[in-house]
Motif scaffolding. Structure first.
Motif, PDB file in Angstrom:
ATOM      1  N   THR A 106       0.827  -1.204   0.000  1.00  0.00           N
ATOM      2  CA  THR A 106       0.000   0.000   0.000  1.00  0.00           C
ATOM      3  C   THR A 106       0.860   1.252   0.000  1.00  0.00           C
ATOM      4  O   THR A 106       0.590   2.214  -0.742  1.00  0.00           O
ATOM      5  CB  THR A 106      -0.921  -0.008   1.229  1.00  0.00           C
ATOM      6  N   ILE A 107       1.913   1.265   0.833  1.00  0.00           N
ATOM      7  CA  ILE A 107       2.806   2.418   0.878  1.00  0.00           C
ATOM      8  C   ILE A 107       3.496   2.607  -0.468  1.00  0.00           C
ATOM      9  O   ILE A 107       3.634   3.728  -0.965  1.00  0.00           O
ATOM     10  CB  ILE A 107       3.836   2.241   2.006  1.00  0.00           C
ATOM     11  N   PHE A 108       3.951   1.498  -1.062  1.00  0.00           N
ATOM     12  CA  PHE A 108       4.637   1.600  -2.345  1.00  0.00           C
ATOM     13  C   PHE A 108       3.720   2.205  -3.408  1.00  0.00           C
ATOM     14  O   PHE A 108       4.125   3.119  -4.150  1.00  0.00           O
ATOM     15  CB  PHE A 108       5.104   0.205  -2.783  1.00  0.00           C
ATOM     16  N   GLU A 109       2.494   1.724  -3.502  1.00  0.00           N
ATOM     17  CA  GLU A 109       1.573   2.229  -4.519  1.00  0.00           C
ATOM     18  C   GLU A 109       1.248   3.705  -4.293  1.00  0.00           C
ATOM     19  O   GLU A 109       1.177   4.485  -5.251  1.00  0.00           O
ATOM     20  CB  GLU A 109       0.296   1.395  -4.512  1.00  0.00           C
ATOM     21  N   ARG A 110       1.061   4.096  -3.025  1.00  0.00           N
ATOM     22  CA  ARG A 110       0.733   5.503  -2.746  1.00  0.00           C
ATOM     23  C   ARG A 110       1.899   6.419  -3.086  1.00  0.00           C
ATOM     24  O   ARG A 110       1.723   7.475  -3.720  1.00  0.00           O
ATOM     25  CB  ARG A 110       0.348   5.649  -1.276  1.00  0.00           C
ATOM     26  N   LEU A 111       3.116   6.029  -2.681  1.00  0.00           N
ATOM     27  CA  LEU A 111       4.280   6.864  -2.977  1.00  0.00           C
ATOM     28  C   LEU A 111       4.575   6.885  -4.474  1.00  0.00           C
ATOM     29  O   LEU A 111       4.985   7.929  -5.008  1.00  0.00           O
ATOM     30  CB  LEU A 111       5.497   6.351  -2.205  1.00  0.00           C
ATOM     31  N   GLN A 112       4.347   5.774  -5.136  1.00  0.00           N
ATOM     32  CA  GLN A 112       4.585   5.747  -6.581  1.00  0.00           C
ATOM     33  C   GLN A 112       3.639   6.695  -7.299  1.00  0.00           C
ATOM     34  O   GLN A 112       4.046   7.407  -8.237  1.00  0.00           O
ATOM     35  CB  GLN A 112       4.421   4.315  -7.103  1.00  0.00           C
ATOM     36  N   ARG A 113       2.387   6.718  -6.878  1.00  0.00           N
ATOM     37  CA  ARG A 113       1.430   7.661  -7.485  1.00  0.00           C
ATOM     38  C   ARG A 113       1.843   9.105  -7.200  1.00  0.00           C
ATOM     39  O   ARG A 113       1.719   9.975  -8.086  1.00  0.00           O
ATOM     40  CB  ARG A 113       0.020   7.407  -6.937  1.00  0.00           C
ATOM     41  N   GLU A 114       2.353   9.375  -6.019  1.00  0.00           N
ATOM     42  CA  GLU A 114       2.755  10.744  -5.678  1.00  0.00           C
ATOM     43  C   GLU A 114       3.952  11.191  -6.514  1.00  0.00           C
ATOM     44  O   GLU A 114       4.002  12.335  -6.998  1.00  0.00           O
ATOM     45  CB  GLU A 114       3.081  10.826  -4.184  1.00  0.00           C
ATOM     46  N   PHE A 115       4.917  10.294  -6.721  1.00  0.00           N
ATOM     47  CA  PHE A 115       6.067  10.646  -7.555  1.00  0.00           C
ATOM     48  C   PHE A 115       5.656  10.823  -9.016  1.00  0.00           C
ATOM     49  O   PHE A 115       6.166  11.713  -9.707  1.00  0.00           O
ATOM     50  CB  PHE A 115       7.144   9.564  -7.430  1.00  0.00           C
ATOM     51  N   GLU A 116       4.754   9.989  -9.497  1.00  0.00           N
ATOM     52  CA  GLU A 116       4.292  10.126 -10.881  1.00  0.00           C
ATOM     53  C   GLU A 116       3.525  11.434 -11.071  1.00  0.00           C
ATOM     54  O   GLU A 116       3.655  12.090 -12.120  1.00  0.00           O
ATOM     55  CB  GLU A 116       3.416   8.937 -11.255  1.00  0.00           C
ATOM     56  N   ALA A 117       2.743  11.836 -10.076  1.00  0.00           N
ATOM     57  CA  ALA A 117       2.028  13.109 -10.162  1.00  0.00           C
ATOM     58  C   ALA A 117       3.000  14.284 -10.176  1.00  0.00           C
ATOM     59  O   ALA A 117       2.797  15.261 -10.917  1.00  0.00           O
ATOM     60  CB  ALA A 117       1.045  13.237  -8.995  1.00  0.00           C
ATOM     61  N   PHE A 118       4.055  14.188  -9.386  1.00  0.00           N
ATOM     62  CA  PHE A 118       5.053  15.261  -9.386  1.00  0.00           C
ATOM     63  C   PHE A 118       5.761  15.331 -10.732  1.00  0.00           C
ATOM     64  O   PHE A 118       5.996  16.420 -11.277  1.00  0.00           O
ATOM     65  CB  PHE A 118       6.059  15.037  -8.261  1.00  0.00           C
TER      66      PHE A 118
END
Length: 387
Positions: A106-118
């Motif tokens: 869950t943490i990996f998916e959330r952080l990955q989405r945040e980096f992709e949005a940035f």
């Protein structure tokens, strides 16, 4: 004969005159004899037999004390073993609960989405080489993070002066296998992109945060494998040299993935030649058994430096075919000199040439080198043994 009180009103003296080698008062309590029975003036023949035959009680007590003394080391060893097993079971339960929650995913998916949005909203990406990546640049990144965080706080509070402060441009910094960006909430995000043989592999995240520009940063979230010592690195480097911490974690993850991929490739290419293969979670301890035509080879590799892709300690041992038969059959190894009943020497031969290959080449390449030269190395090291 009666037990009577003497002139000093001490009944034990009369009893000790009958059994001078016994201390009457203490034995009364040891055999749990009622006090009224010991002090009452009755014939000795009327006293219970278990109370009169004190020597037998003493022998039992002495033997019990010796058994207790002898069993103390064993009890201590059992207690230590029990404690270790309980810690293992506790750790196993924690890991089971952690995996059941699937929190890491869950943490990996959330952080990955945040980096992709940035990355989708960033204005530019700055590539840094050599001395361009330094403490001064990291201080600038920290300053930009806190200025943007303060501007958003003022805006949320309805402060009109925040309208006069333009938002800072979103800039990502690329340093080697690291991508550094400024995230919301006074956070600095580092995306580690690992590779093997020029091909991209796994990605990992590490989020740093500090309450103010003057306070030290801490790791608030990460997707680094739990077996790697990121918390130790945080304690050693982050408070004194944040740039060194970021670089060290990058080297740690790249070496981890490299060793992992080497073992995967080894199994893929030479799995049919490997009889047994063992490795640790960090892939820093590797052992395997090779079933060769002429001999049986056991190789042990140790990576003392977790940021290294080559082993620091290597040991390659070989047994000839007739020795391997004795080892598999469980035949007795013989006398203290290592010779069995038929005179076969069972001491393994060390192969320095194969060990040098593992220190210089990748694991699959060194394995292929060992397979090609193990027979030749065995003849050079011990001609009589290989014959």
């Amino acid at each position: 004969m009666y037990i009577t009180k003497d002139s000093n009103n001490n009944p034990s003296q009369r009893w000790n005159s009958i059994y001078p080698q016994r201390l009457w008062a203490s034995k009364c309590y040891l055999v749990s004899t009622p006090t009224w029975a010991a002090l009452s003036p009755r014939p000795v023949s009327c006293i219970p037999r278990h109370f009169v035959e004190m020597p037998q009680v003493d022998e039992v007590l002495d033997r019990s004390e010796e058994e207790v003394k002898c069993s103390q080391p064993e009890d201590l060893l059992l207690a230590t073993t029990r404690t270790r097993f309980s810690n293992v079971f506790k750790r196993h339960g924690e890991l089971t609960e952690r995996l059941s929650r699937d929190s890491d995913k869950t943490i990996f998916e959330r952080l990955q989405r945040e980096f992709e949005a940035f990355r989708a909203s960033q204005i530019q990406e700055v590539h840094l080489d050599g001395e361009e990546w330094n403490d001064g640049l990291l201080a600038t990144i920290r300053e930009r993070v806190h200025l943007e965080s303060e501007r958003k706080v003022m805006q949320d509070q309805g402060d009109t002066s925040s309208m006069l402060i333009p938002p800072l441009e979103k800039i990502a910094y690329k340093v080697g296998n690291k991508r550094i960006c400024c995230l919301d909430g006074s956070r600095i995000g580092i995306l580690y992109e690992t590779s093997f043989a020029g091909e991209p592999c796994e990605v990992f995240h590490c989020i740093l945060e500090s309450k103010s520009f003057l306070e030290k940063m801490t790791v608030v979230e990460h997707t680094v494998p739990f077996c790697l010592p990121i918390r130790e690195a945080e304690n050693d480097y982050l408070s004194t040299n944040a740039m060194k911490f970021i670089d060290y974690v990058g080297d740690l993850l790249q070496a981890y993935v490299d060793r992992k991929e080497q073992i995967r490739l080894l199994k893929e290419l030479y799995g049919n030649q490997i009889a047994e293969l063992y490795f640790s979670l960090q892939y820093h301890l590797v052992e395997f058994v090779l079933s060769h035509l002429d001999c049986k080879v056991v190789a042990s590799l140790r990576y003392d430096d977790l940021t290294s892709t080559l082993p620091s300690r290597v040991c390659v041992l070989a047994w000839t075919v007739h020795q391997s038969k004795y080892l598999r059959s469980g035949a007795p190894l013989g006398d203290k000199n290592g010779t069995n009943s038929v005179g076969t020497q069972l001491v393994p031969v060390r192969l320095p040439h194969c060990e040098a290959a593992f220190r210089a080449l990748s694991l699959p390449e060194a394995f292929a080198e060992m397979v090609l030269n193990v027979s030749k190395g065995l003849q050079e090291e011990s001609p009589g043994l290989s014959a």
